[in-house]
Scaffold this motif. Structure first.
Motif, mmCIF file in Angstrom:
data_model
loop_
_atom_site.group_PDB
_atom_site.id
_atom_site.type_symbol
_atom_site.label_atom_id
_atom_site.label_comp_id
_atom_site.label_asym_id
_atom_site.label_seq_id
_atom_site.Cartn_x
_atom_site.Cartn_y
_atom_site.Cartn_z
ATOM 1 N N LEU A 169 -1.789 -81.047 89.490
ATOM 2 C CA LEU A 169 -2.760 -80.814 88.424
ATOM 3 C C LEU A 169 -2.388 -81.704 87.246
ATOM 4 C CD1 LEU A 169 -5.128 -79.136 87.183
ATOM 5 C CD2 LEU A 169 -3.394 -77.532 86.348
ATOM 6 N N ASP A 170 -3.341 -82.548 86.817
ATOM 7 C CA ASP A 170 -3.136 -83.408 85.652
ATOM 8 C C ASP A 170 -4.463 -83.603 84.936
ATOM 9 O OD1 ASP A 170 -4.577 -85.236 87.211
ATOM 10 O OD2 ASP A 170 -2.782 -86.310 87.866
ATOM 11 N N GLU A 171 -4.537 -84.627 84.091
ATOM 12 C CA GLU A 171 -5.763 -84.839 83.317
ATOM 13 C C GLU A 171 -6.969 -85.155 84.196
ATOM 14 O OE1 GLU A 171 -3.514 -88.697 83.592
ATOM 15 O OE2 GLU A 171 -3.024 -86.627 83.071
ATOM 16 N N GLN A 172 -6.734 -85.632 85.417
ATOM 17 C CA GLN A 172 -7.827 -85.923 86.351
ATOM 18 C C GLN A 172 -8.379 -84.652 87.001
ATOM 19 O OE1 GLN A 172 -8.969 -89.064 86.605
ATOM 20 N NE2 GLN A 172 -7.377 -89.664 85.138
ATOM 21 N N GLY A 173 -7.585 -83.575 87.014
ATOM 22 C CA GLY A 173 -8.008 -82.323 87.637
ATOM 23 C C GLY A 173 -7.039 -81.867 88.708
ATOM 24 N N LEU A 174 -7.514 -80.996 89.581
ATOM 25 C CA LEU A 174 -6.710 -80.428 90.657
ATOM 26 C C LEU A 174 -6.907 -81.255 91.919
ATOM 27 C CD1 LEU A 174 -4.907 -77.986 91.555
ATOM 28 C CD2 LEU A 174 -7.031 -76.802 92.153
ATOM 29 N N LYS A 175 -5.805 -81.641 92.566
ATOM 30 C CA LYS A 175 -5.889 -82.482 93.763
ATOM 31 C C LYS A 175 -5.052 -81.880 94.891
ATOM 32 C CE LYS A 175 -5.430 -87.070 93.571
ATOM 33 N NZ LYS A 175 -4.766 -88.415 93.507
#
Length: 380
Positions: A169-175
């Protein structure tokens, strides 16, 4: 301990927690379900040391009385027999009474069953999780993300870390990412979170995620995800699902995914899946699963497989668009079908960087799903 309880609600809770029960536990008491009764309701707990599931049944729900508690208490009851007996009892109301030391009497209608229980004090404590990193995801989205990635985990215990799905989970979202060295599945979704909530390197067993998926509600209600150093907790309405994280470092898979393509095709997902499914029947008989795909100048795809003993299947399907170099490529039809069946899109984009380079399968649209499979080298 003495109470009466709704059979329907007790059955449902037993069904949830039983997913954590294994027949090969090294700790005998873990073959049982811990049963705690208080004035608030009944709490059922089951564990196999790697996953722990706890379900709570309140005394009242939606204005209806579910449980009548006469005496509080705790006991551990054998999961297999307890679950089967509750299913088969004749009445919708079940009375459970525990007498010293841990003798259980279960009554329903004209039936009375006695079970030998175990000391609840010997049951392991719930994992302790520091609740610093908490994010909430709609249940239906979480189930979809698990379905679109968990199928591609490795089944080989030679590389335990690959039997899990990598979460970040980071600024791009959940992966989510899974890879078994022959194929890769990746799903991303935007998710509002602060930097304090970010995490990486969290790997959860594919088997565990499949069990989790069975208890997540199908609706849009939120599931809280609490991540710690070696455990993750999924918190739903009246249900807690704890899982131990897999140890080790997940390999960097980003270099497997090409940025540019030599050939790109857009085709109907339904037509492609059905054609490969028919070709798979013969390739399965040959025990190779190999299906061949040939791109034609008339904007069609030829899909074929053959068996030396049975015969040959040839499929011709139109494509919506085709750009780049025409290729002939062979692949594992089982892997391709697995990938196509979890992409919820009418149109599919296939990307190729050569006859022996990874095949990328993606849906058209905004949903960020990426599937990758490696082609086969064949003599012809």
């Amino acid at each position: 301990m003495k109470l009466s309880i709704s059979k329907e609600h007790l059955n449902e809770s037993i069904g949830h927690v039983s997913k954590a029960i294994t027949s090969r536990t090294p700790i005998p008491i873990l073959s049982g379900i811990k049963f705690d009764t208080t004035e608030e309701g009944v709490r059922l707990t089951a564990s196999d040391a790697d996953i722990t599931i706890q379900s709570f049944i309140p005394v009242e729900k939606d204005g209806h009385t579910i449980i009548r508690v006469e005496q509080e208490g705790s006991v551990v009851l054998p999961a297999k027999f307890f679950g089967e007996i509750i299913k088969k009892l004749p009445s919708n109301e079940i009375e459970i009474e525990i007498r010293p030391p841990f003798q259980a009497t279960i009554r329903s209608g004209g039936s009375e069953v006695q079970l030998v229980g175990l000391d609840p004090e010997e049951y392991p404590q719930l994992p302790v999780i520091e609740e610093r990193k908490i994010v909430s995801v709609p249940g239906d989205l979480l189930k979809t993300m698990i379905r679109q990635t968990s199928y591609a985990v490795s089944t080989s215990e030679a590389t335990p870390i690959l039997t899990g799905v990598l979460w970040s989970l980071d600024e791009q979202g959940l992966k989510f990412i899974s890879c078994d060295r022959h194929r890769l599945a990746q799903r991303e979704t935007p998710l509002d979170a602060s930097t304090e909530q970010y995490f990486r390197g969290v790997v959860i067993s594919g088997k565990t995620l499949n069990e989790l998926s069975k208890v997540i509600p199908d609706d849009h209600s939120l599931t809280d995800i609490v991540v710690s150093d070696n455990q993750v907790l999924f918190r739903m309405d009246n249900l807690l699902f704890y899982s131990r994280l897999l140890e080790g470092t997940y390999p960097d898979t980003s270099k497997l995914i090409p940025n540019q393509f030599q050939t790109e095709i857009v085709v109907s997902g339904k037509l492609l899946t059905e054609a490969i499914d028919r070709a798979y029947l013969l390739s399965r008989e040959e025990k190779t699963n190999i299906v061949k795909l040939v791109m034609n100048e008339d904007q069609t795809l030829e899909i074929s497989s053959s068996s030396s003993e049975i015969g040959k299947v040839t499929e011709m399907i139109p494509v919506e668009s085709m750009t780049g170099q025409l290729l002939k490529i062979s692949f594992n039809s089982k892997y391709m079908l697995d990938a196509l069946r979890v992409i919820d899109s009418e149109a599919i984009r296939l990307g190729f960087t050569g006859a022996m380079s990874p095949i990328i399968i993606e849906p058209l649209g905004e949903t960020k799903v990426l599937q990758l499979i490696l082609p086969y080298r064949t003599t012809n």
